[in-house]
Design a protein around this motif. Sequence first.
Motif, mmCIF file in Angstrom:
data_model
loop_
_atom_site.group_PDB
_atom_site.id
_atom_site.type_symbol
_atom_site.label_atom_id
_atom_site.label_comp_id
_atom_site.label_asym_id
_atom_site.label_seq_id
_atom_site.Cartn_x
_atom_site.Cartn_y
_atom_site.Cartn_z
ATOM 1 N N ILE A 526 0.856 -1.184 0.000
ATOM 2 C CA ILE A 526 0.000 0.000 0.000
ATOM 3 C C ILE A 526 0.895 1.238 0.000
ATOM 4 C CG2 ILE A 526 -1.944 1.154 1.098
ATOM 5 C CD1 ILE A 526 -2.508 -1.722 0.192
ATOM 6 N N VAL A 527 0.670 2.157 -0.948
ATOM 7 C CA VAL A 527 1.564 3.305 -1.125
ATOM 8 C C VAL A 527 0.771 4.599 -1.249
ATOM 9 C CG1 VAL A 527 3.286 1.889 -2.305
ATOM 10 C CG2 VAL A 527 1.566 3.085 -3.653
ATOM 11 N N ARG A 528 1.494 5.707 -1.176
ATOM 12 C CA ARG A 528 0.916 7.012 -1.495
ATOM 13 C C ARG A 528 1.977 7.843 -2.203
ATOM 14 N NH1 ARG A 528 -0.037 8.253 4.685
ATOM 15 N NH2 ARG A 528 2.104 8.335 5.460
ATOM 16 N N PRO A 529 1.547 8.857 -2.965
ATOM 17 C CA PRO A 529 2.539 9.710 -3.640
ATOM 18 C C PRO A 529 3.465 10.369 -2.624
ATOM 19 C CG PRO A 529 0.340 10.116 -4.495
ATOM 20 C CD PRO A 529 0.168 9.264 -3.271
ATOM 21 N N ALA A 530 4.733 10.492 -2.991
ATOM 22 C CA ALA A 530 5.715 11.084 -2.087
ATOM 23 C C ALA A 530 6.294 12.344 -2.702
ATOM 24 C CB ALA A 530 6.825 10.087 -1.790
ATOM 25 N N ALA A 531 6.691 13.266 -1.820
ATOM 26 C CA ALA A 531 7.372 14.469 -2.286
ATOM 27 C C ALA A 531 8.877 14.207 -2.269
ATOM 28 C CB ALA A 531 7.019 15.643 -1.377
ATOM 29 N N GLY A 532 9.630 15.060 -2.926
ATOM 30 C CA GLY A 532 11.076 14.920 -2.940
ATOM 31 C C GLY A 532 11.580 14.315 -4.229
ATOM 32 N N LYS A 533 12.870 13.988 -4.238
ATOM 33 C CA LYS A 533 13.503 13.501 -5.464
ATOM 34 C C LYS A 533 14.265 12.198 -5.271
ATOM 35 C CE LYS A 533 14.098 18.053 -7.602
ATOM 36 N NZ LYS A 533 15.063 19.006 -8.188
ATOM 37 N N LYS A 534 14.362 11.699 -4.019
ATOM 38 C CA LYS A 534 15.190 10.527 -3.783
ATOM 39 C C LYS A 534 14.339 9.344 -3.350
ATOM 40 C CE LYS A 534 19.591 12.682 -3.093
ATOM 41 N NZ LYS A 534 20.844 12.696 -2.363
ATOM 42 N N GLY A 535 14.670 8.198 -3.913
ATOM 43 C CA GLY A 535 13.978 6.971 -3.558
ATOM 44 C C GLY A 535 14.724 5.791 -4.129
ATOM 45 N N ALA A 536 14.451 4.621 -3.586
ATOM 46 C CA ALA A 536 15.079 3.411 -4.101
ATOM 47 C C ALA A 536 14.524 3.093 -5.483
ATOM 48 C CB ALA A 536 14.826 2.250 -3.142
ATOM 49 N N VAL A 537 15.356 2.480 -6.326
ATOM 50 C CA VAL A 537 14.910 2.062 -7.665
ATOM 51 C C VAL A 537 14.780 0.553 -7.656
ATOM 52 C CG1 VAL A 537 15.470 1.974 -10.106
ATOM 53 C CG2 VAL A 537 16.017 4.015 -8.774
ATOM 54 N N PRO A 538 13.586 0.021 -7.939
ATOM 55 C CA PRO A 538 13.420 -1.435 -7.945
ATOM 56 C C PRO A 538 14.304 -2.088 -8.994
ATOM 57 C CG PRO A 538 11.289 -0.304 -8.101
ATOM 58 C CD PRO A 538 12.348 0.725 -8.295
ATOM 59 N N SER A 539 14.853 -3.228 -8.659
ATOM 60 C CA SER A 539 15.522 -4.039 -9.671
ATOM 61 C C SER A 539 14.812 -5.379 -9.713
ATOM 62 C CB SER A 539 17.010 -4.222 -9.337
ATOM 63 O OG SER A 539 17.174 -4.858 -8.104
ATOM 64 N N TRP A 540 14.563 -5.859 -10.903
ATOM 65 C CA TRP A 540 13.838 -7.120 -11.093
ATOM 66 C C TRP A 540 14.827 -8.217 -11.414
ATOM 67 C CZ3 TRP A 540 11.583 -2.501 -11.839
ATOM 68 C CH2 TRP A 540 10.245 -2.338 -11.422
ATOM 69 N N MET A 541 14.714 -9.356 -10.699
ATOM 70 C CA MET A 541 15.654 -10.465 -10.888
ATOM 71 C C MET A 541 15.666 -10.948 -12.336
ATOM 72 S SD MET A 541 16.926 -10.840 -7.876
ATOM 73 C CE MET A 541 17.597 -12.474 -7.646
ATOM 74 N N GLY A 542 14.503 -10.852 -13.011
ATOM 75 C CA GLY A 542 14.409 -11.364 -14.375
ATOM 76 C C GLY A 542 15.121 -10.517 -15.409
ATOM 77 N N GLY A 543 15.606 -9.330 -15.000
ATOM 78 C CA GLY A 543 16.206 -8.439 -15.983
ATOM 79 C C GLY A 543 17.663 -8.702 -16.282
ATOM 80 N N ARG A 544 18.245 -9.731 -15.666
ATOM 81 C CA ARG A 544 19.679 -9.976 -15.789
ATOM 82 C C ARG A 544 19.943 -11.014 -16.869
ATOM 83 N NH1 ARG A 544 22.721 -13.716 -12.717
ATOM 84 N NH2 ARG A 544 24.897 -13.157 -12.449
ATOM 85 N N PHE A 545 20.413 -10.588 -18.019
ATOM 86 C CA PHE A 545 20.770 -11.570 -19.045
ATOM 87 C C PHE A 545 22.125 -11.200 -19.633
ATOM 88 C CE2 PHE A 545 19.512 -8.610 -22.334
ATOM 89 C CZ PHE A 545 18.374 -7.994 -21.846
#
Length: 805
Positions: A526-545
């Motif tokens: 469950i999320v809500r919009p956040a202010a600011g400019k910094k946040g973690a970037v998701p990495s997906w395990m399936g993207g590694r080839f």
Amino acid sequence: MNVFADTWFFNKGWRPHRFQQETWSAIADGQSGLLNAPTGYGKTFAVWFGIVQRYYRSQTKPKGVHCLWITPLRALSAEILQATRTVSEDLELDYNIGLRTGDTDTNERQRQRKTPPQALITTPESIHLLLASKGYHDYFRQLEFVVVDEWHELVGSKRGVLVELALSRLRKICPNLCVWGISATIGNLREAMDILLGANNRGRLVKADLKKAIYMETLLPDTLDRFPWAGHLGTKMVNKVLPIIQAHRSTLLFTNTRSQAEIWYHHLLAAAPELAGAIAIHHGSLSEELRQWVEDALHRGVLKAVVCTSSLDLGVDFRPVDCVVQIGSPKGVARFIQRAGRSGHRPGETSKIYFLPTHSLEIMEGAAIRYAVENGLLEQRLPYVRSFDVLVQYMVTLAVSDGFRADELYAEVKNTHCFASISREEFDECLLMITKGGRTLDTYEEFHKVVLENDVYRVTSKPVAMRHRLSIGAIVSDTMMRVKFLSGKYLGTIEEWFISRLQPGNTFWFSGRLLELVRVKDIHAIVRPAAGKKGAVPSWMGGRFPISDNFGAALRHTFTELHGEPHTYPAELDFLQPLFDEQRKVSELPTADELLVEYIHTRYGYHLFVFPFEGKLVHEGMAAVVAYRLSSIRNASFSIASNEYGFELLCDHPLPLEEALQKGLFSTEKLFDDIQSGINIREMARRKFRDIAGIAGLVFQGYPGKPMKTKHLQANSGLFFSVFEEFDSDNLLLRQAYDEVYDFQLEASRMYKAFERIETHRIVLQRPGHLTPFAFPVFAESFRERYSNEDWQARLEKLKTQLEA
């Protein structure tokens, strides 16, 4: 002559290509085959008009399904539906076309069962769901055609095995079935056709005598960084991309991972706020609603740019797209050509693609990919063989519906490429798995899924049948969590392992927005919009080839060009001369038949850098073998890092390098023994077994909206793995897990070829006084593990400045 095609093409003011006419003729003669033609030249119509003509020339019109059109993607299904329905409407034909995918509602499915359309466009999983329905034999008995679209995408996956098995059953029902595949160019096109058509089925390979013109340009930075690292350049070149977007109607920007797509979308909007509303993001973890909106907007030409992943690789026709940007290494030649073909999607138009490197050394890949494209170095797709997990699932699928006889089914599956080598003993072991749980689980009633009645294997339990239908398919991934606003609006899915690292209040980027995690409830973030400019970037395990073997060969070829005359250098290599000059000065610039090895002592320890240019996954395996061989001479522990160009072993103590080289450090002798000793194959097989157990139905993966948690799936499959190891070491699924680790995870055969190639090369051993331009990017991979992201960047920048000084 095809009267329907001639009329339709004439009304459009078009002239058919020779390959289209050849395909119509082959279909009219009742032949099966495989069609290969460039993107945007009308492959769909080449097959479709042949099918329509056969239907209307038939003496008795089939009242059931006449044609199955199988596609790997739902988006592509909608594209085919629109194109084929347009033909029926334009020619006022009473040839109805239906669509059945995971998104088709229950009412529509029931209508299709009661009143089948003449053509059904569907996916491999939906075909197996139909085979799990009572009376499927009657439903398909008038089937005349099966078309498998984008076969090159399916042939190297277990979804391709699903197609092979479905075709083996459909051929049993309809012995005169006509099967056609549509494929982009791959290195083993003839083999791909043979796999599709099955044993003893000869077919026609139709290859278009057309070459799609590709304009390619590498975007070069303003200044050259002689000590680069991965990602360092990347988004700094956003201002090189903005003029390209503005100069074209619509541009696709391909990234290799979903996290990279999120980062680029954010940076483009930050650099050009006026693009708001004209730029979008598209990847597989976004909701179906969001993806369909983006695809529709691309069709209508209202978007200037879309940042995407392989979710838009395949043959969906976005005609307004007239430019493609590939961000980062394309990793493979065929993938690069496929993505280039997303632009200029009309006959005679030039596909335009820009390559944007994410670090200085990656600029070299621009020259490599151009050489590979010009010389047709297309990769082969390695087909799956002996996928017993898929066979076990398929057996239960048939038992859920009308049942099967063992002898008949054995004869059918033996005619597929995947199971051509299966023995009757192995087949009977699969039967034992579905009836008694195999040799070790016979005391557990839940594994007695199938019963034998009058020589027919059937599922008689309704709960077993329902759970099996929910589990049909061969797509495996990490458990996904649904990302939702507090208001309930659904944004998409994200892997559980990423969310599990966050605390409430932490922020992360997703679907182009900065979000704050409010709480985790069941499978919902469950999320809500956040202010600011910094946040973690998701990495997906399936993207590694990794890079492909052909792409590695093209990279090594660039060193041949570098040792030629400077005036013949491609633009990329000419630009990189200061970097290569620095490499020559402090170490060596190898030729294509040399292996560069650098041994460097720094305050961090003793570094051994090796540069085979074979790709990250192969390097990870090679590094483990080399580390094992070194430690066999003198006990040592290593940290290992790798990138696409080479690998690093870091040790606290000096290495017995000369002795190791004399004893065959890079030899193929006892290589597979050293792989087993140097790599934790068992743990890799244990993780691989989780996917196999899920496909085979040993582990139930949950109900819709309530999937089993990853840790529970891992625990359950791990228990079976341990039981089989101890009490049933010849278990087919256990053996399969090890085979898949060797073939697909370790790429053992490719690793062997790399060692074999190196045995014929001259080993160039250098001892530089400090890190070299080639070594620095690999060193950065291990360096980043020790610090936070910001600290890592700052420390690397400081180290780079010292080296340049």
